[in-house]
Design a protein around this motif. Structure first.
Motif, PDB file in Angstrom:
ATOM      1  N   PHE A 126       0.851  -1.182   0.000  1.00  0.00           N
ATOM      2  CA  PHE A 126       0.000   0.000   0.000  1.00  0.00           C
ATOM      3  C   PHE A 126       0.888   1.232   0.000  1.00  0.00           C
ATOM      4  CE2 PHE A 126      -2.214  -3.419   2.040  1.00  0.00           C
ATOM      5  CZ  PHE A 126      -3.529  -3.315   1.629  1.00  0.00           C
ATOM      6  N   GLN A 127       0.459   2.298  -0.675  1.00  0.00           N
ATOM      7  CA  GLN A 127       1.230   3.540  -0.681  1.00  0.00           C
ATOM      8  C   GLN A 127       0.292   4.734  -0.821  1.00  0.00           C
ATOM      9  OE1 GLN A 127       4.121   3.952  -3.799  1.00  0.00           O
ATOM     10  NE2 GLN A 127       5.028   5.745  -2.879  1.00  0.00           N
ATOM     11  N   VAL A 128       0.543   5.744   0.011  1.00  0.00           N
ATOM     12  CA  VAL A 128      -0.181   7.013  -0.089  1.00  0.00           C
ATOM     13  C   VAL A 128       0.676   8.088   0.567  1.00  0.00           C
ATOM     14  CG1 VAL A 128      -1.495   6.775   2.064  1.00  0.00           C
ATOM     15  CG2 VAL A 128      -2.418   8.171   0.234  1.00  0.00           C
ATOM     16  N   GLY A 129       0.686   9.257  -0.027  1.00  0.00           N
ATOM     17  CA  GLY A 129       1.394  10.406   0.533  1.00  0.00           C
ATOM     18  C   GLY A 129       2.852  10.149   0.841  1.00  0.00           C
ATOM     19  N   GLY A 130       3.521   9.367   0.004  1.00  0.00           N
ATOM     20  CA  GLY A 130       4.932   9.075   0.210  1.00  0.00           C
ATOM     21  C   GLY A 130       5.194   8.008   1.267  1.00  0.00           C
ATOM     22  N   LYS A 131       4.164   7.475   1.883  1.00  0.00           N
ATOM     23  CA  LYS A 131       4.297   6.416   2.890  1.00  0.00           C
ATOM     24  C   LYS A 131       3.956   5.076   2.253  1.00  0.00           C
ATOM     25  CE  LYS A 131       5.079   8.984   6.502  1.00  0.00           C
ATOM     26  NZ  LYS A 131       6.290   8.891   7.263  1.00  0.00           N
ATOM     27  N   GLU A 132       4.685   4.037   2.654  1.00  0.00           N
ATOM     28  CA  GLU A 132       4.413   2.689   2.162  1.00  0.00           C
ATOM     29  C   GLU A 132       4.148   1.761   3.334  1.00  0.00           C
ATOM     30  OE1 GLU A 132       6.853   2.267  -2.013  1.00  0.00           O
ATOM     31  OE2 GLU A 132       7.622   1.263  -0.247  1.00  0.00           O
ATOM     32  N   TYR A 133       3.309   0.768   3.085  1.00  0.00           N
ATOM     33  CA  TYR A 133       2.994  -0.233   4.096  1.00  0.00           C
ATOM     34  C   TYR A 133       2.878  -1.568   3.390  1.00  0.00           C
ATOM     35  CZ  TYR A 133       0.836  -2.304   8.207  1.00  0.00           C
ATOM     36  OH  TYR A 133       0.568  -3.075   9.292  1.00  0.00           O
ATOM     37  N   TYR A 134       3.563  -2.574   3.898  1.00  0.00           N
ATOM     38  CA  TYR A 134       3.535  -3.907   3.303  1.00  0.00           C
ATOM     39  C   TYR A 134       2.720  -4.843   4.175  1.00  0.00           C
ATOM     40  CZ  TYR A 134       7.367  -2.290   0.391  1.00  0.00           C
ATOM     41  OH  TYR A 134       8.126  -1.593  -0.502  1.00  0.00           O
ATOM     42  N   SER A 135       1.913  -5.656   3.523  1.00  0.00           N
ATOM     43  CA  SER A 135       1.155  -6.684   4.222  1.00  0.00           C
ATOM     44  C   SER A 135       1.507  -8.018   3.571  1.00  0.00           C
ATOM     45  CB  SER A 135      -0.346  -6.413   4.076  1.00  0.00           C
ATOM     46  OG  SER A 135      -1.083  -7.481   4.604  1.00  0.00           O
TER      47      SER A 135
END
Length: 188
Positions: free
Chosen positions: A167-176
């Protein structure tokens, strides 16, 4: 002659040019400090908001995908040659009928589709339903099921399937990353 007790300021009580410049300088410094503080607060809020959005999307999508694959009776990754414009990855899942899970842009869509027919027809049917009827999750940069089919998951990993979502939004990423145990492997 000046009378005693009278100050040198003119009788209209105005300020000198130096007093005005000093006042403006002090006001500018205070204003810059306040704007800097507010700007830092706004950036922090945007970062926290982006992270919260990603975590919420990730949790909702991961829970849904876990349940979907656990309860599936069959699934397979659809070959990219069948992808119409706008779809970059797709999986067909059998669970009380055929369902398509597809990555369209930065959104993950999911919907029941008609049994039979070609992969292209099923993907077109999903696109026809549109965002309002097929939307599952947002902000997705990448989505991968780490095995091509239900049969391969059963034979290679004792009924385990891996699902990776970024996932990515506003320069932030998150992995699941999830390893899901297929409940219906004993049925086949």
């Amino acid at each position: 002659m000046k009378k005693e007790g009278q100050n040198s300021r003119s009788s209209d009580g105005g300020f000198s040019l130096i007093e005005l410049i000093v006042t403006l300088l002090i006001s500018s410094v205070v204003t810059l400090a306040v704007v800097g503080f507010l700007s830092t607060g706004l950036k922090h809020y945007q970062n926290v908001n982006s992270e919260t959005l990603l975590q919420m999307e990730s949790q909702a999508a991961t829970l849904f995908l876990t349940e979907l694959f656990q309860e599936s009776t069959d699934f397979r990754v659809i070959g990219s040659e069948a992808y119409p414009e706008g779809i970059s990855y797709a999986v067909e899942v059998q669970r009380d009928g055929a369902h398509i899970l597809a990555l369209t842009g930065k959104e993950l869509w999911f919907s029941k589709v008609a049994e039979g027919g070609t992969d292209s027809e099923k993907l077109s049917e999903l696109q026809t339903k549109g965002r309002s009827k097929a939307f599952l999750a947002n902000y997705i940069d990448d989505f991968v099921v780490r095995t091509e089919s239900f049969a391969k998951a059963v034979s290679d990993a004792n009924g385990l399937v891996g699902v990776d979502v970024r996932f990515q939004v506003g320069g932030k990423e998150y992995y699941s990353n999830s390893i899901i145990s297929l409940r219906n492997t004993r049925k086949n």
